[in-house]
Design an enzyme around this catalytic site. Structure first.
Site, PDB file in Angstrom:
ATOM      1  N   SER A 148      53.133  59.122  34.912  1.00  0.00           N
ATOM      2  CA  SER A 148      52.431  58.319  35.912  1.00  0.00           C
ATOM      3  C   SER A 148      50.932  58.422  35.667  1.00  0.00           C
ATOM      4  O   SER A 148      50.456  59.359  35.005  1.00  0.00           O
ATOM      5  CB  SER A 148      52.761  58.843  37.315  1.00  0.00           C
ATOM      6  OG  SER A 148      51.912  58.291  38.299  1.00  0.00           O
ATOM      7  N   TYR A 161      53.725  64.962  44.527  1.00  0.00           N
ATOM      8  CA  TYR A 161      54.108  63.961  43.513  1.00  0.00           C
ATOM      9  C   TYR A 161      53.228  64.115  42.277  1.00  0.00           C
ATOM     10  O   TYR A 161      53.714  64.093  41.143  1.00  0.00           O
ATOM     11  CB  TYR A 161      53.969  62.562  44.100  1.00  0.00           C
ATOM     12  CG  TYR A 161      54.292  61.447  43.127  1.00  0.00           C
ATOM     13  CD1 TYR A 161      55.598  61.014  42.945  1.00  0.00           C
ATOM     14  CD2 TYR A 161      53.278  60.814  42.402  1.00  0.00           C
ATOM     15  CE1 TYR A 161      55.896  59.985  42.058  1.00  0.00           C
ATOM     16  CE2 TYR A 161      53.562  59.795  41.507  1.00  0.00           C
ATOM     17  CZ  TYR A 161      54.879  59.379  41.345  1.00  0.00           C
ATOM     18  OH  TYR A 161      55.159  58.371  40.453  1.00  0.00           O
TER      19      TYR A 161
END
Length: 257
Positions: A148, A161
């Site tokens: 990500s 996250y």
């Protein structure tokens, strides 16, 4: 030696994509199929999985479904070993299964933190290990982990996250370090902000979208189809000497302040 467009063909290969009944996983499955690969779809919801398989078959793809919980080490090993024995080799693995939970860090629920760890990072270990054991015996294989923009950057409200995606980046480097000598290429794709079900709440927030368009040099959200080229490259002979790399596909957001 393979040259030209043939460097990017996936004909004759078989690709397993975890979490592939929707969003990025489904787009990557379709893209790899369009490049010639046979597809193995994975998810926990068998109804969604069969619907995704039908859509790919209607588009001309050769598709298998392999339902298992990517956070369950034993279930993963049983599913992968059984598929290899019954159907044949998995040549390409895309570790895409993931989840998000947005809460300020001081109030972040411990159970949500544990779910993030299991879904976003432990699953990469479980499935990566199970598939790599077969790839190592064949002296070839491609593993692509979905990282990500949060592998490199943080934003408020998603610290756990961010931690998991940082771990995906470093686990990718570790996979390459251990398995390149066996003929495997292990790399990661790090998407920026894409219009996906995982980001539905952000896409629907006009203030966030306005911020993102100003923050991203490309000036817009990414579309999931724009990840396909990177995945085909990392799945193909064209990336035969690319290992441990994190490829950011983010409209330039990590390149600018």
């Amino acid at each position: 030696m393979t040259t030209g467009a043939a460097l990017f063909t996936l004909t004759g290969s078989r690709a397993l994509i975890t979490g592939s009944s929707q969003g990025i996983g489904f787009a990557l499955a379709k893209g790899l199929s369009d490049a010639g690969a046979e597809i193995v779809l994975n998810g926990r919801d068998t109804t969604k999985l069969e619907d995704a398989a039908m859509r790919l078959r209607d588009a001309g793809a050769t598709v298998h479904t392999l339902p298992f919980d990517a956070t369950d080490h034993a279930a993963v090993a049983d599913a992968v070993n059984g598929f290899e024995a019954a159907t044949g080799p998995i040549d390409i693995l895309v570790n895409n299964a993931g989840m998000q939970h947005r809460t300020e860090l001081e109030n972040f629920p411990a159970d949500a933190f544990e779910r993030l760890l299991q879904t976003n990072i432990a699953s990469v270990f479980h499935v990566g290990q199970a598939v790599a054991k077969h790839m190592i015996g064949r002296k070839r294989g491609k593993i692509i982990n979905i990282a990500s923009v949060q592998t490199a950057l943080a934003r408020p409200g998603i610290a756990p996250y961010t931690a998991t995606k940082g771990a995906v980046g470093n686990l990718t480097k570790g996979m390459a370090t251990d398995w390149a000598k066996h003929g495997l290429q292990c790399n990661a794709i790090a998407p920026g902000y894409f219009d996906t079900p995982l980001n539905a709440a952000l896409v629907a927030d006009p203030d966030f979208s306005a911020w993102l368009e100003k923050r991203t040099p490309a000036g817009r959200w990414g579309q999931v189809e724009e990840l396909v080229g990177a995945c085909v490259f990392l799945s193909s002979p064209a990336s035969s000497f690319v290992n441990g790399h994190i490829l950011y596909v983010d409209g330039g957001i990590t390149a600018s302040l």
